[in-house]
Design a protein around this motif. Structure first.
Motif, short mmCIF file in Angstrom:
data_model
loop_
_atom_site.label_atom_id
_atom_site.label_comp_id
_atom_site.label_asym_id
_atom_site.label_seq_id
_atom_site.Cartn_x
_atom_site.Cartn_y
_atom_site.Cartn_z
N CYS A 7 0.70 -1.62 -0.62
CA CYS A 7 0.40 -0.11 -0.15
C CYS A 7 0.56 1.42 -0.02
O CYS A 7 -0.03 2.18 0.57
CB CYS A 7 -1.10 -0.25 0.71
SG CYS A 7 -1.37 -1.85 1.56
N ASN A 9 2.92 4.29 -0.82
CA ASN A 9 2.95 5.92 -1.72
C ASN A 9 1.54 5.64 -2.51
O ASN A 9 1.12 5.36 -4.37
CB ASN A 9 3.87 6.01 -3.44
CG ASN A 9 4.17 7.01 -3.38
OD1 ASN A 9 4.29 8.09 -3.42
ND2 ASN A 9 4.41 6.56 -4.93
N PRO A 10 0.50 6.02 -1.98
CA PRO A 10 -0.97 5.63 -2.60
C PRO A 10 -1.58 6.72 -3.64
O PRO A 10 -1.02 8.21 -3.10
CB PRO A 10 -1.85 5.84 -0.96
CG PRO A 10 -0.98 6.15 -0.40
CD PRO A 10 0.48 5.58 -0.60
N PRO A 11 -1.99 6.98 -4.34
CA PRO A 11 -2.09 8.02 -5.38
C PRO A 11 -3.24 8.97 -4.94
O PRO A 11 -3.54 8.98 -3.72
CB PRO A 11 -2.91 7.22 -6.50
CG PRO A 11 -3.78 5.46 -6.01
CD PRO A 11 -3.08 5.84 -4.64
N PHE A 50 -6.11 0.28 -4.88
CA PHE A 50 -6.98 1.53 -4.67
C PHE A 50 -7.67 2.37 -5.85
O PHE A 50 -7.68 3.87 -6.24
CB PHE A 50 -5.52 2.94 -5.01
CG PHE A 50 -4.23 2.82 -3.85
CD1 PHE A 50 -4.37 3.53 -2.48
CD2 PHE A 50 -3.24 1.91 -3.65
CE1 PHE A 50 -3.83 3.49 -1.09
CE2 PHE A 50 -2.56 1.28 -2.87
CZ PHE A 50 -2.21 2.28 -1.69
N ALA A 54 -7.07 6.36 -9.56
CA ALA A 54 -5.64 6.95 -9.48
C ALA A 54 -5.90 7.27 -10.49
O ALA A 54 -5.81 6.43 -12.06
CB ALA A 54 -5.40 5.18 -9.49
N LYS A 56 -2.45 7.54 -12.53
CA LYS A 56 -1.57 7.22 -13.52
C LYS A 56 -1.94 6.26 -14.23
O LYS A 56 -1.72 5.87 -14.97
CB LYS A 56 -0.26 6.91 -12.15
CG LYS A 56 0.18 8.44 -11.98
CD LYS A 56 1.50 8.00 -10.92
CE LYS A 56 2.35 9.05 -10.46
NZ LYS A 56 3.41 9.13 -9.07
N GLY A 204 4.32 -2.06 -7.28
CA GLY A 204 3.74 -1.09 -7.38
C GLY A 204 4.25 0.38 -7.65
O GLY A 204 2.97 1.02 -8.70
N TRP A 205 5.43 -0.42 -8.51
CA TRP A 205 6.15 1.28 -9.10
C TRP A 205 5.38 1.38 -10.07
O TRP A 205 5.35 2.94 -11.00
CB TRP A 205 7.39 0.69 -9.26
CG TRP A 205 8.30 0.23 -10.61
CD1 TRP A 205 8.57 1.00 -11.96
CD2 TRP A 205 7.82 -1.49 -11.35
NE1 TRP A 205 8.96 0.23 -12.52
CE2 TRP A 205 8.43 -1.36 -12.42
CE3 TRP A 205 7.47 -2.77 -10.41
CZ2 TRP A 205 8.78 -1.73 -13.40
CZ3 TRP A 205 7.12 -3.58 -11.49
CH2 TRP A 205 8.16 -3.26 -12.56
N ARG A 208 2.67 3.39 -9.21
CA ARG A 208 2.41 3.69 -8.09
C ARG A 208 3.92 4.67 -7.64
O ARG A 208 4.26 5.45 -6.52
CB ARG A 208 1.97 3.09 -6.85
CG ARG A 208 0.60 3.46 -6.29
CD ARG A 208 -0.44 2.61 -5.62
NE ARG A 208 0.02 1.31 -5.87
CZ ARG A 208 0.56 0.37 -4.81
NH1 ARG A 208 1.30 1.03 -3.58
NH2 ARG A 208 0.49 -0.64 -4.75
N ASN A 210 7.33 7.11 -7.40
CA ASN A 210 7.92 8.40 -7.06
C ASN A 210 7.46 8.92 -8.01
O ASN A 210 8.96 9.50 -8.26
CB ASN A 210 8.27 8.05 -5.62
CG ASN A 210 8.79 9.58 -4.81
OD1 ASN A 210 7.83 10.55 -5.51
ND2 ASN A 210 9.26 9.10 -3.31
#
Length: 261
Positions: A7, A9-11, A50, A54, A56, A204-205, A208, A210
């Motif tokens: 979970c 870096n949630p959008p 999410f 989202a 992204k 998740g990259w 999600r 950074n």
């Protein structure tokens, strides 16, 4: 198979740039759609925990659509995406991906009724389990799993369609060792596939990442392009195989030759 790192870096639903598509109802599900509605090839993107809002994920849908596809991102969570205030295990019990596949099948059928002849699907984290179940039942023609969660080796052994698996170097849910087992199973079963592990990134990259981490941004953009390229290559090669098959079948429906890529 789920936990806090799933979970990270949630959008921010209210930010993330403009999207090109719109929200429509498909098979009674609110769905973000993007691309040419007259396209004969559709791609279903299945979100992570999410949800379909989202930014992204929607931007990726637009990127895939720009390659000529009609892209659909259904709200398989019915507006109940995970939030930090919710116990993850309780949420997962309510939204078991094994059950969600039954909501996905009507979406596939609705697209076919719309005149779409080829359907691919990509799933992210939680959504990867939904996609692999569709691939096991050949409900779709091409599949892709990105930083998958809940997916087992037995799932991969049951896949019946071309599939891509994009994994991260640092992913406790689908570590590189497991991704390599997945690849070995696909090779053993002669399933057309593309497998790649991206260095220096974690679970998740792809959707999600950074924005302040150049490594994550670069790797996410690379993986997103690999996804677009995979669908293009897989659908093209499927067409070649179909043409080859029909050219090697005689008037009695019996094969008189062998087709391979």
């Amino acid at each position: 198979m789920s936990g806090p790192k799933c979970c990270q870096n949630p959008p921010a639903i209210s930010s993330g740039g403009e999207a090109d598509g719109e929200v429509l109802q498909i098979a009674s599900l609110s769905s973000y759609v993007s691309g040419n509605p007259d396209s004969k090839t559709a791609i279903i993107l299945v979100s992570d925990i999410f949800g379909f809002e989202a930014p992204k994920l929607r931007q990726l849908a637009d990127k895939v659509a720009a390659a000529g596809y009609y892209v659909v991102v259904p709200d398989f969570l019915f507006g109940d995406s995970w939030t930090p205030e919710t116990q993850l295990d309780d949420w997962t019990k309510k939204h078991a991906p094994e059950q969600t596949v039954e909501f996905a099948k009507p979406v596939v059928q609705a697209l076919k009724e719309k005149g779409i002849s080829k359907i691919g699907s990509a799933g992210f984290c939680w959504g990867a389990k939904v996609v692999v179940d569709l691939a096991k039942e050949a409900e779709i023609q091409v599949a892709a799993l990105l930083h998958p969660n809940f997916v087992t080796l037995d799932d991969i052994k049951g896949v019946k369609v071309p599939i891509a698996i994009l994994g991260a170097e640092f992913d406790e849910y689908s570590p590189p060792e497991l991704i390599k087992e997945f690849e070995a199973a696909l090779i053993a079963n002669e399933v057309y596939h593309f497998v790649k592990i991206y260095p220096s990134v974690g679970h998740g990259w792809v959707i999600r990442y950074n924005d302040d981490n150049p490594t994550e941004v670069k790797s996410a953009k690379e993986a997103q392009q690999d996804l677009v390229d995979w669908f293009g290559k897989a659908f093209k090669d499927l067409t070649l195989l179909e043409n080859c098959y029909y050219s090697h079948v005689n008037s009695h429906g019996k094969s008189v030759g062998k087709c391979s890529l």
